[in-house]
Scaffold this active site. Structure first.
Site, PDB file in Angstrom:
ATOM      1  N   SER A 139       0.875  -1.174   0.000  1.00 29.12           N
ATOM      2  CA  SER A 139       0.000   0.000   0.000  1.00 29.12           C
ATOM      3  C   SER A 139       0.912   1.224   0.000  1.00 29.12           C
ATOM      4  O   SER A 139       2.096   1.127   0.356  1.00 29.12           O
ATOM      5  CB  SER A 139      -0.835  -0.008   1.287  1.00 29.12           C
ATOM      6  OG  SER A 139      -1.463   1.234   1.489  1.00 29.12           O
ATOM      7  N   TYR A 152      -1.947   0.202  10.918  1.00 31.24           N
ATOM      8  CA  TYR A 152      -1.935  -0.336   9.550  1.00 31.24           C
ATOM      9  C   TYR A 152      -0.628   0.039   8.856  1.00 31.24           C
ATOM     10  O   TYR A 152       0.002  -0.793   8.183  1.00 31.24           O
ATOM     11  CB  TYR A 152      -3.137   0.223   8.800  1.00 31.24           C
ATOM     12  CG  TYR A 152      -3.292  -0.234   7.370  1.00 31.24           C
ATOM     13  CD1 TYR A 152      -3.431  -1.580   7.045  1.00 31.24           C
ATOM     14  CD2 TYR A 152      -3.336   0.689   6.312  1.00 31.24           C
ATOM     15  CE1 TYR A 152      -3.602  -1.997   5.721  1.00 31.24           C
ATOM     16  CE2 TYR A 152      -3.515   0.287   4.993  1.00 31.24           C
ATOM     17  CZ  TYR A 152      -3.642  -1.058   4.701  1.00 31.24           C
ATOM     18  OH  TYR A 152      -3.815  -1.467   3.397  1.00 31.24           O
TER      19      TYR A 152
HETATM   20  P1  NAP Z   1     -10.903  -6.487   1.068  1.00 30.63           P
HETATM   21  O1  NAP Z   1     -11.912  -6.312   0.003  1.00 30.63           O
HETATM   22  O2  NAP Z   1     -11.266  -6.220   2.489  1.00 30.63           O
HETATM   23  O3  NAP Z   1     -10.338  -7.968   0.919  1.00 30.63           O
HETATM   24  C1  NAP Z   1      -9.453  -8.510   1.849  1.00 30.63           C
HETATM   25  C2  NAP Z   1      -9.230  -9.973   1.501  1.00 30.63           C
HETATM   26  O4  NAP Z   1      -8.297 -10.513   2.446  1.00 30.63           O
HETATM   27  C3  NAP Z   1     -10.509 -10.789   1.568  1.00 30.63           C
HETATM   28  O5  NAP Z   1     -10.569 -11.631   0.458  1.00 30.63           O
HETATM   29  C4  NAP Z   1     -10.326 -11.600   2.843  1.00 30.63           C
HETATM   30  O6  NAP Z   1     -10.923 -12.879   2.685  1.00 30.63           O
HETATM   31  C5  NAP Z   1      -8.812 -11.745   2.916  1.00 30.63           C
HETATM   32  N1  NAP Z   1      -8.335 -12.021   4.256  1.00 30.63           N
HETATM   33  C6  NAP Z   1      -8.408 -11.231   5.346  1.00 30.63           C
HETATM   34  N2  NAP Z   1      -7.902 -11.873   6.409  1.00 30.63           N
HETATM   35  C7  NAP Z   1      -7.497 -13.102   5.968  1.00 30.63           C
HETATM   36  C8  NAP Z   1      -6.888 -14.212   6.587  1.00 30.63           C
HETATM   37  N3  NAP Z   1      -6.593 -14.224   7.903  1.00 30.63           N
HETATM   38  N4  NAP Z   1      -6.594 -15.302   5.828  1.00 30.63           N
HETATM   39  C9  NAP Z   1      -6.885 -15.303   4.513  1.00 30.63           C
HETATM   40  N5  NAP Z   1      -7.456 -14.283   3.868  1.00 30.63           N
HETATM   41  C10 NAP Z   1      -7.761 -13.189   4.596  1.00 30.63           C
HETATM   42  O7  NAP Z   1      -9.626  -5.591   0.783  1.00 30.63           O
HETATM   43  P2  NAP Z   1      -8.992  -5.049  -0.583  1.00 30.63           P
HETATM   44  O8  NAP Z   1      -9.340  -3.618  -0.692  1.00 30.63           O
HETATM   45  O9  NAP Z   1      -9.288  -5.968  -1.696  1.00 30.63           O
HETATM   46  O10 NAP Z   1      -7.439  -5.132  -0.192  1.00 30.63           O
HETATM   47  C11 NAP Z   1      -6.622  -6.226  -0.560  1.00 30.63           C
HETATM   48  C12 NAP Z   1      -5.184  -5.931  -0.179  1.00 30.63           C
HETATM   49  O11 NAP Z   1      -4.792  -4.682  -0.735  1.00 30.63           O
HETATM   50  C13 NAP Z   1      -4.948  -5.824   1.327  1.00 30.63           C
HETATM   51  O12 NAP Z   1      -3.677  -6.362   1.638  1.00 30.63           O
HETATM   52  C14 NAP Z   1      -4.974  -4.307   1.571  1.00 30.63           C
HETATM   53  O13 NAP Z   1      -4.236  -3.966   2.721  1.00 30.63           O
HETATM   54  C15 NAP Z   1      -4.325  -3.818   0.288  1.00 30.63           C
HETATM   55  N6  NAP Z   1      -4.658  -2.444  -0.095  1.00 30.63           N
HETATM   56  C16 NAP Z   1      -5.965  -2.014  -0.148  1.00 30.63           C
HETATM   57  C17 NAP Z   1      -6.221  -0.688  -0.489  1.00 30.63           C
HETATM   58  C18 NAP Z   1      -7.623  -0.123  -0.531  1.00 30.63           C
HETATM   59  O14 NAP Z   1      -7.759   1.131  -0.507  1.00 30.63           O
HETATM   60  N7  NAP Z   1      -8.666  -0.925  -0.637  1.00 30.63           N
HETATM   61  C19 NAP Z   1      -5.169   0.172  -0.809  1.00 30.63           C
HETATM   62  C20 NAP Z   1      -3.864  -0.311  -0.775  1.00 30.63           C
HETATM   63  C21 NAP Z   1      -3.626  -1.619  -0.417  1.00 30.63           C
HETATM   64  P3  NAP Z   1     -11.692 -13.720   3.819  1.00 30.63           P
HETATM   65  O15 NAP Z   1     -12.325 -12.744   4.752  1.00 30.63           O
HETATM   66  O16 NAP Z   1     -12.670 -14.526   3.033  1.00 30.63           O
HETATM   67  O17 NAP Z   1     -10.636 -14.563   4.451  1.00 30.63           O
END
Ligand code: NAP
Length: 254
Positions: A139, A152
């Site tokens: 991120s 975070y």
């Molecule tokens: P999201 O929609 O909340 O998805 C998070 C995913 O992580 C879900 O599929 C969840 O699946 C999985 N997860 C969480 N805890 C887990 C665990 N203990 N074991 C296995 N899977 C787990 O978030 P997103 O926006 O797609 O973000 C994905 C990644 O990008 C993250 O690493 C986040 O920090 C990063 N990111 C996001 C943003 C943003 O603005 N959205 C920006 C920069 C970086 P289950 O709950 O089914 O396990």
């Protein structure tokens, strides 16, 4: 028939699901891993109907025994060439003075130890493929801080350090390490999770922002980076919406 496997952790929604779609489109067998298997099953069905190949793996990345069992199960699939460490997320926006240590611990376990577990378990197969790629989805929080973000930000900085260090340690081996660092991405659940299910607070994150990144924007970037020729390593790629110049400078139309 796919001849290469790509693992995507956190494939049950958001960036992970979009990345799985992009990599399936690129011809990989996609191993979909997350805790909510009903969502993974639906995605696998969608991919199969589009003529792609995918498998479903129930996985909590914080559970080392489960991760090791997952690595063993991958032995039945085509050779593993790509690992996308995407599972992760944020909890809370409290200042350091009042932040909840339990939430900090959870964020560290998922974002940092999760990446460590899965990468350690899959590195032998990635190396054996002769041409492996580890993607770490960090991120812009991995590169700079913001008020209310320290828990975070600290976890994402640690993930960044894993990527940087692993790249040094694997130099000379047939595995490259790519870090993708997005800014604001509007996904269904990221902010909802961060604000403990408060939909109003979650929506406010994106209020007035013209064109936040989408999960598909990030997925296309991952697919592009892993499809560079094997000798090309995209070390670190930062992408943000045009309306966001830093973690805390965001243009909003009122
Ligand atoms: P999201 O929609 O909340 O998805 C998070 C995913 O992580 C879900 O599929 C969840 O699946 C999985 N997860 C969480 N805890 C887990 C665990 N203990 N074991 C296995 N899977 C787990 O978030 P997103 O926006 O797609 O973000 C994905 C990644 O990008 C993250 O690493 C986040 O920090 C990063 N990111 C996001 C943003 C943003 O603005 N959205 C920006 C920069 C970086 P289950 O709950 O089914 O396990």
């Amino acid at each position: 028939m796919s001849t290469r496997t790509a693992v995507v952790t956190g494939a049950s929604g958001g960036i992970g699901a979009a990345t799985a779609r992009s990599l399936a489109e690129a011809g990989y067998h996609v191993a979909l891993a997350a805790r909510r298997t009903d969502r993974l099953e639906a995605l696998a069905k969608e991919l199969a109907e589009a003529g792609h190949s995918a498998s479903v793996h129930a996985l909590d990345v914080t559970d080392r025994a489960a991760v090791d069992a997952f690595a063993t199960a991958l032995g039945d699939l085509p050779p593993l060439h790509v690992l996308v460490n995407n599972a992760g997320g944020a909890l809370g926006t409290d200042p350091v003075a009042t932040g909840d240590p339990a939430e900090w611990r959870t964020m560290y376990e998922v974002n940092v130890l999760g990446v460590l577990h899965v990468t350690q378990a899959l590195l032998p197969a990635l190396t054996a493929s002769g041409d492996g790629t580890v993607v770490v989805l960090t991120s812009t929080a991995a590169l700079a801080t913001y008020e209310g973000g320290a828990g975070y930000v600290a976890a994402k900085h640690a993930e960044h350090v894993i990527a940087e260090t692993l790249r040094l340690e694997l130099c000379g081996q047939p595995v490259r390490v790519i870090e993708i660092a997005p800014g604001m991405v509007k996904t269904e659940e990221f902010s909802l999770t961060r604000f403990h299910g408060d939909a109003e607070k979650a929506a406010a994150v994106y209020a007035g922002v013209e064109g936040p990144l989408t999960a598909e924007d990030v997925a296309e970037t991952v697919a592009w980076a892993v499809s560079r020729p094997a000798h090309v390593n995209v070390d670190l790629l930062v992408l943000r919406p045009r309306a966001q110049a830093s973690n805390s400078k965001v243009h909003r139309v009122r």
